[in-house]
Motif scaffolding. Sequence first.
Motif, PDB file in Angstrom:
ATOM      1  N   GLY A   1       0.644  -0.946   0.176  1.00  0.00           N
ATOM      2  CA  GLY A   1       0.303  -0.081  -0.035  1.00  0.00           C
ATOM      3  C   GLY A   1       1.031   1.539  -0.025  1.00  0.00           C
TER       4      GLY A   1
ATOM      5  N   HIS B   1      -6.222   5.340   5.093  1.00  0.00           N
ATOM      6  CA  HIS B   1      -6.360   4.477   5.123  1.00  0.00           C
ATOM      7  C   HIS B   1      -6.853   3.842   5.788  1.00  0.00           C
ATOM      8  N   ALA B   2      -7.299   1.932   5.186  1.00  0.00           N
ATOM      9  CA  ALA B   2      -8.627   0.977   5.153  1.00  0.00           C
ATOM     10  C   ALA B   2      -7.268   0.263   6.503  1.00  0.00           C
TER      11      ALA B   2
ATOM     12  N   ILE C   1     -17.136   4.025   0.282  1.00  0.00           N
ATOM     13  CA  ILE C   1     -16.078   3.325  -0.451  1.00  0.00           C
ATOM     14  C   ILE C   1     -16.850   3.016  -1.808  1.00  0.00           C
TER      15      ILE C   1
ATOM     16  N   GLU D   1     -14.940   1.181  -4.359  1.00  0.00           N
ATOM     17  CA  GLU D   1     -14.712   0.433  -5.069  1.00  0.00           C
ATOM     18  C   GLU D   1     -13.440  -0.552  -4.024  1.00  0.00           C
TER      19      GLU D   1
ATOM     20  N   ILE E   1     -10.809  -1.764  -1.280  1.00  0.00           N
ATOM     21  CA  ILE E   1     -10.360  -0.578  -0.487  1.00  0.00           C
ATOM     22  C   ILE E   1      -9.300  -1.945   0.039  1.00  0.00           C
TER      23      ILE E   1
ATOM     24  N   HIS F   1      -3.982  -0.058   2.989  1.00  0.00           N
ATOM     25  CA  HIS F   1      -4.016   1.027   1.465  1.00  0.00           C
ATOM     26  C   HIS F   1      -4.830   2.435   1.481  1.00  0.00           C
ATOM     27  N   LYS F   2      -4.705   3.595   0.740  1.00  0.00           N
ATOM     28  CA  LYS F   2      -4.851   4.111   1.199  1.00  0.00           C
ATOM     29  C   LYS F   2      -6.481   4.522  -0.450  1.00  0.00           C
ATOM     30  N   PHE F   3      -7.762   5.361   0.614  1.00  0.00           N
ATOM     31  CA  PHE F   3      -7.975   5.556  -0.843  1.00  0.00           C
ATOM     32  C   PHE F   3      -8.727   7.503  -0.536  1.00  0.00           C
TER      33      PHE F   3
ATOM     34  N   CYS G   1     -12.240   6.725  -3.429  1.00  0.00           N
ATOM     35  CA  CYS G   1     -11.711   6.081  -4.806  1.00  0.00           C
ATOM     36  C   CYS G   1     -10.372   5.321  -4.065  1.00  0.00           C
ATOM     37  N   HIS G   2     -10.028   4.643  -4.564  1.00  0.00           N
ATOM     38  CA  HIS G   2      -8.432   4.177  -4.462  1.00  0.00           C
ATOM     39  C   HIS G   2      -7.494   4.755  -4.810  1.00  0.00           C
TER      40      HIS G   2
ATOM     41  N   HIS H   1      -3.410   4.809  -5.374  1.00  0.00           N
ATOM     42  CA  HIS H   1      -2.041   4.158  -5.197  1.00  0.00           C
ATOM     43  C   HIS H   1      -1.736   4.016  -6.427  1.00  0.00           C
TER      44      HIS H   1
END
Lengths: 388, 101
Positions: free
Chosen positions: A242, B18-19, B42, B44, B46, B50-52, B81-82, B84
């Motif tokens: 991530g 971050h999730a 949310i 999509e 995650i 990871h970040k959204f 949305c994601h 990255h």
Amino acid sequence: MSADATFRGYRRGDGSVGTRNHLLVLSTTGLTGAAARRIGAILPGARVIAPPYGSGVVGDDGALRDRLMLAFARHPNVGAVLLLSGKPPEAEAYRDALAASGKPVELLVLDDHGQDSLRLTDVGVRAGARLLRTLSAQERTPASLADLRVAVECGRSDPSSGLAANPLVGRLCDRVVEAGGAAIAGETLEWFGAEHLLERRAADAAVGSAIREAVARRTRHAARSGIDLIGNNPGPTNIAGGLSTLEEKSLGAILKTGSSPIRGVLAHGAAPHGKGLWLMDQPFYAPESVSGLVASGANVLLFTTGPGNSYTSLLAPTVKLSANVETCGRLTEQIDFDASAILSGRATLAEMTALLTDCVLRTASGMLTFGEILSEGEEVLSRLGPSL
Amino acid sequence: MSTGFNAIRLADGDTVAHALTPLEAGTVAGMDGPDGPVSVVIREPIPIYHKFATVDLDAGTQVLKGGEVIGRTTAAVRAGCHVHTHNLASDRALSADEGGA
């Protein structure tokens, strides 16, 4: 917070305190490496360092080798040294350099045993056995946080490193420094993208410049070698976890240094001139980084990871931490400290700092890390240039 | 931090969070805020940690995490949305390309 922030360690002649009392089997030549490894395989308490470099390592490269080898021998966690060599003049110089340490140093020279590696093994096992018996009778005495010299490292990071594990280690460093101890962080390229935050904490302008110049030298070296730093870092494991950009990774990495003023930037493998927080200009790859930090006299190492990383020091007990809940559930014989409660909200950073301090003190007093139990550790040399 | 949040944002001005667990589309991500909990729907999947995006972001916008710039978007990103490597690039790399330091 532990009411009694103490541990029990081995007080050395130079005032340092060991968290372990190792017999170090140190081979200074390629010829004696096999004998060193055989001795280490037979004697359960021995720690073997047998780098394959010796003659032909010259100039600054040779000086670095000498500095690292002597630093391993002088390390506070080493109680006695069995020095093996096929090069008598150098070996005698090392032995003489170590005389002031006050610890038993026995030199065995291959040439005195007819160039017979098996005879050397026999003599070495017997000498090592006697040294181990002496070491085993030595006792730990009370010591405090001020006697800790903590090195910090990260390997295979993911966002949980920067969100929780590194801030936690940073708080631990702050505690040690406040108590009069020392903390050291290295991996110069991991400062790239976050230098401005480190410079703000520099004790003076010269230290600030040293931080900037250390990063600039490494990035120039990368550029000259055709390495696209930004394109290659974060790497695939970081990205899968991530982390998206170099800045994000570095901003998370530097959190493990805490908030203390930075007293100076040390050369790779050099010892700090006193207490407080120090940076070390050195490679970022764990084997070289860890050995450089340990050579500075670090008697315990805190090593954060995201998805997992089994690499440890040989001489310094390495406490592995992760705040990644999946990692902590999976790597039950690798992770020494589960920091995931910070992210689940089950514990505050302050509560976890108290628990980690307790874990570090118990480790310093003799509680084994998984890396020690599973013999994951090594110490390595670093090279600056070509050999003759 | 209280229990029960499935996401974390480091600082109040941050534009990503971050999730803390894998998040599916349609989930409400909850995190702490200065005036109480903050929610983001949310859009999509995650992956954990990871970040959204916490707000809609135009392409070319600097992204803040912990009050620091961690990069610049390379495409428009909607809240939830994601965020990255497919839509976020190093700001240092982009600055260098533009003739900066």
